[in-house]
Design a protein around this motif. Structure first.
Motif, PDB file in Angstrom:
ATOM      1  N   LEU A 164     -13.652  -2.716  -7.083  1.00 42.87           N
ATOM      2  CA  LEU A 164     -12.459  -3.161  -6.280  1.00 42.87           C
ATOM      3  C   LEU A 164     -11.790  -4.119  -7.542  1.00 42.87           C
ATOM      4  N   GLU A 165     -10.576  -3.709  -7.788  1.00 43.52           N
ATOM      5  CA  GLU A 165      -9.637  -4.681  -8.318  1.00 43.52           C
ATOM      6  C   GLU A 165      -8.691  -5.337  -7.594  1.00 43.52           C
ATOM      7  N   ILE A 166      -8.894  -6.634  -7.384  1.00 45.84           N
ATOM      8  CA  ILE A 166      -7.917  -7.531  -6.602  1.00 45.84           C
ATOM      9  C   ILE A 166      -6.727  -7.930  -7.341  1.00 45.84           C
ATOM     10  N   GLY A 167      -5.432  -7.795  -6.828  1.00 39.51           N
ATOM     11  CA  GLY A 167      -4.256  -7.946  -7.399  1.00 39.51           C
ATOM     12  C   GLY A 167      -3.925  -6.914  -8.780  1.00 39.51           C
ATOM     13  N   CYS A 168      -4.365  -5.600  -8.354  1.00 36.96           N
ATOM     14  CA  CYS A 168      -4.351  -4.623  -9.311  1.00 36.96           C
ATOM     15  C   CYS A 168      -3.101  -4.194  -9.951  1.00 36.96           C
ATOM     16  N   GLY A 169      -2.191  -4.822  -9.517  1.00 36.67           N
ATOM     17  CA  GLY A 169      -0.778  -4.641 -10.213  1.00 36.67           C
ATOM     18  C   GLY A 169      -0.437  -2.912 -10.481  1.00 36.67           C
ATOM     19  N   ALA A 170      -0.032  -2.817 -11.316  1.00 34.26           N
ATOM     20  CA  ALA A 170       0.502  -1.355 -11.660  1.00 34.26           C
ATOM     21  C   ALA A 170      -0.872  -0.292 -11.994  1.00 34.26           C
ATOM     22  N   GLY A 171      -1.925  -0.719 -11.728  1.00 27.13           N
ATOM     23  CA  GLY A 171      -3.142   0.114 -11.703  1.00 27.13           C
ATOM     24  C   GLY A 171      -3.561   0.726 -13.337  1.00 27.13           C
TER      25      GLY A 171
ATOM     26  N   ALA B  72     -11.133   4.877 -13.179  1.00 25.43           N
ATOM     27  CA  ALA B  72     -10.884   6.278 -12.499  1.00 25.43           C
ATOM     28  C   ALA B  72     -11.468   7.280 -13.652  1.00 25.43           C
ATOM     29  N   GLN B  73     -10.509   7.145 -14.548  1.00 23.24           N
ATOM     30  CA  GLN B  73     -10.934   8.388 -15.778  1.00 23.24           C
ATOM     31  C   GLN B  73     -11.995   8.127 -16.215  1.00 23.24           C
ATOM     32  N   GLU B  74     -12.907   6.868 -16.353  1.00 20.36           N
ATOM     33  CA  GLU B  74     -14.383   6.850 -16.745  1.00 20.36           C
ATOM     34  C   GLU B  74     -15.282   7.327 -15.766  1.00 20.36           C
ATOM     35  N   GLY B  75     -14.810   7.545 -14.582  1.00 20.44           N
ATOM     36  CA  GLY B  75     -15.575   8.169 -13.653  1.00 20.44           C
ATOM     37  C   GLY B  75     -16.098   7.456 -12.359  1.00 20.44           C
ATOM     38  N   PHE B  76     -15.443   6.301 -12.491  1.00 17.18           N
ATOM     39  CA  PHE B  76     -16.126   5.167 -11.297  1.00 17.18           C
ATOM     40  C   PHE B  76     -15.215   5.465  -9.970  1.00 17.18           C
ATOM     41  N   ASN B  77     -15.790   5.002  -8.890  1.00 16.36           N
ATOM     42  CA  ASN B  77     -15.180   5.001  -7.620  1.00 16.36           C
ATOM     43  C   ASN B  77     -14.309   3.846  -7.453  1.00 16.36           C
ATOM     44  N   VAL B  78     -13.090   3.993  -7.615  1.00 15.49           N
ATOM     45  CA  VAL B  78     -12.058   2.751  -7.747  1.00 15.49           C
ATOM     46  C   VAL B  78     -11.292   2.620  -6.510  1.00 15.49           C
ATOM     47  N   PHE B  79     -11.052   0.996  -6.433  1.00 11.18           N
ATOM     48  CA  PHE B  79      -9.996   0.865  -5.101  1.00 11.18           C
ATOM     49  C   PHE B  79      -9.360  -0.432  -5.642  1.00 11.18           C
ATOM     50  N   GLY B  80      -7.999  -0.716  -5.031  1.00  9.89           N
ATOM     51  CA  GLY B  80      -7.278  -1.737  -5.689  1.00  9.89           C
ATOM     52  C   GLY B  80      -6.527  -2.215  -4.330  1.00  9.89           C
ATOM     53  N   ILE B  81      -6.115  -3.430  -4.403  1.00  9.99           N
ATOM     54  CA  ILE B  81      -5.321  -4.043  -3.533  1.00  9.99           C
ATOM     55  C   ILE B  81      -4.354  -5.184  -4.368  1.00  9.99           C
ATOM     56  N   ASP B  82      -2.973  -5.254  -3.863  1.00  5.74           N
ATOM     57  CA  ASP B  82      -2.048  -6.109  -4.471  1.00  5.74           C
ATOM     58  C   ASP B  82      -1.001  -6.228  -3.487  1.00  5.74           C
ATOM     59  N   MET B  83      -0.253  -7.691  -3.356  1.00  6.33           N
ATOM     60  CA  MET B  83       0.530  -7.892  -2.541  1.00  6.33           C
ATOM     61  C   MET B  83       2.054  -7.483  -2.833  1.00  6.33           C
ATOM     62  N   SER B  84       2.117  -6.748  -3.935  1.00  6.33           N
ATOM     63  CA  SER B  84       3.432  -6.237  -4.355  1.00  6.33           C
ATOM     64  C   SER B  84       3.410  -4.638  -4.107  1.00  6.33           C
TER      65      SER B  84
ATOM     66  N   ILE C  89      -5.817   2.757  -3.088  1.00  3.40           N
ATOM     67  CA  ILE C  89      -5.029   1.928  -3.514  1.00  3.40           C
ATOM     68  C   ILE C  89      -4.148   1.124  -2.479  1.00  3.40           C
ATOM     69  N   LYS C  90      -3.938   0.025  -2.072  1.00  2.00           N
ATOM     70  CA  LYS C  90      -3.339  -0.505  -0.906  1.00  2.00           C
ATOM     71  C   LYS C  90      -2.510  -1.610  -1.008  1.00  2.00           C
ATOM     72  N   VAL C  91      -1.496  -1.850  -0.354  1.00  2.00           N
ATOM     73  CA  VAL C  91      -0.794  -3.286  -0.138  1.00  2.00           C
ATOM     74  C   VAL C  91      -1.550  -4.104   0.660  1.00  2.00           C
ATOM     75  N   GLY C  92      -1.406  -5.455   0.250  1.00  6.30           N
ATOM     76  CA  GLY C  92      -1.974  -6.543   1.103  1.00  6.30           C
ATOM     77  C   GLY C  92      -2.268  -7.766   0.293  1.00  6.30           C
ATOM     78  N   ASN C  93      -2.430  -8.812   1.221  1.00  6.37           N
ATOM     79  CA  ASN C  93      -2.921 -10.249   0.506  1.00  6.37           C
ATOM     80  C   ASN C  93      -4.367 -10.160   0.324  1.00  6.37           C
ATOM     81  N   ILE C  94      -5.114 -10.603  -0.763  1.00  6.55           N
ATOM     82  CA  ILE C  94      -6.396 -10.562  -0.977  1.00  6.55           C
ATOM     83  C   ILE C  94      -7.269 -11.579  -0.413  1.00  6.55           C
ATOM     84  N   LYS C  95      -6.245 -12.401   0.582  1.00  7.35           N
ATOM     85  CA  LYS C  95      -7.140 -13.465   1.405  1.00  7.35           C
ATOM     86  C   LYS C  95      -7.853 -12.708   2.544  1.00  7.35           C
ATOM     87  N   LYS C  96      -7.234 -11.299   2.802  1.00  4.17           N
ATOM     88  CA  LYS C  96      -8.213 -10.660   3.590  1.00  4.17           C
ATOM     89  C   LYS C  96      -8.341  -9.281   2.948  1.00  4.17           C
TER      90      LYS C  96
END
Ligand code: SAM
Length: 220
Positions: free
Chosen positions: A43-50, A57-69, A89-96
């Motif tokens: 999981l990348e918190i605050g993943c921005g533009a990914g 993901a290109q390396e083959g990992f199972n990836v997840f991301g969240i950013d408030m923008s 990948i989704k929009v949200g505040n990483i406090k939750k």
């Protein structure tokens, strides 16, 4: 965060839409051997533009991301479609963090926690601890150090947090907190800290321009 500074002042103006993965992310994941990357949840918190997630993901990992923008997330989603790679990948505040307990092997923070107050970082770290598997790892890159001279262009909001920078490196980045070993150790006291590195960049006259800390910690 100031009222979604990143969305309003940065990404919606097409600024800071990073294309390349961060060097620290590349070297960490390239230096390790993984038996089955598709089983490793990151999981990348605050993943921005990914940018980091697309690499992973290109390396083959199972990836997840969240950013408030919203703008950054829509940019990241487009990138995944263009590159024909998969990720959640989704929009949200990483406090939750809306994921189950003990779910992730790794959490990446690249210059995200440093844009939150200590109080919010504590809340976020409790969430990270909850969603990480036992012995799961948090990689934190770019906590700004309290010896960074451009602090002086900001207004102190509280303790180690500044905002309203009138010029310098942080003008675009908005609210920023500045750290030293002591503050970091206190914030991460519920984790087992493996490594904290301090990196100081000086100019040709020996004057400190930037100070950052990188940290690796595991869920106890
Ligand atoms: C310096 S950018 C880093 C983006 C990305 N991690 C990278 O390495 O390119 C900081 C990001 O953190 C996000 N951010 C900061 N605090 C956040 C919070 N509390 N909740 C969600 N996103 C947050 C901002 O929206 C922004 O995209």
């Amino acid at each position: 965060m100031e009222k979604n500074h990143w969305q309003e002042k940065v990404y919606s103006k097409k600024l800071q839409l990073n294309i390349y993965p961060f060097q620290g992310v590349i070297s960490f994941f390239k230096s390790k051997k993984f038996r089955k990357k598709s089983k490793i949840k990151i999981l990348e918190i605050g993943c921005g533009a990914g940018n980091n997630l697309a690499f992973l993901a290109q390396e083959g990992f199972n990836v997840f991301g969240i950013d408030m923008s919203k703008s950054a997330i829509s940019f990241a989603k487009k990138k995944f479609i263009q590159k024909k790679i998969k990720g959640t990948i989704k929009v949200g505040n990483i406090k939750k963090l809306d994921w189950p307990n003990n779910y992730f092997d790794y959490v990446i923070d690249r210059s995200v926690l440093t844009h939150n107050t200590n109080q919010d970082i504590s809340i976020i770290l409790d969430e990270i601890k909850r969603i990480l598997k036992k012995n799961g790892t948090i990689l934190s890159f770019d906590f700004f150090g309290s010896n960074t001279p451009d602090i002086k262009f900001g207004k102190r909001l509280q303790y180690n947090t500044y905002h309203k920078f009138t010029k310098g490196y942080f003008k675009l980045l908005g609210k920023t907190s500045f750290f030293n070993y002591k503050i970091l150790k206190k914030l991460f006291n519920k984790f087992k800290i493996f490594d904290i590195n301090q990196i100081i960049t000086k100019n040709k006259n020996g004057k400190t321009m930037y100070e950052v800390f990188n940290l690796i910690a595991k869920k106890k």
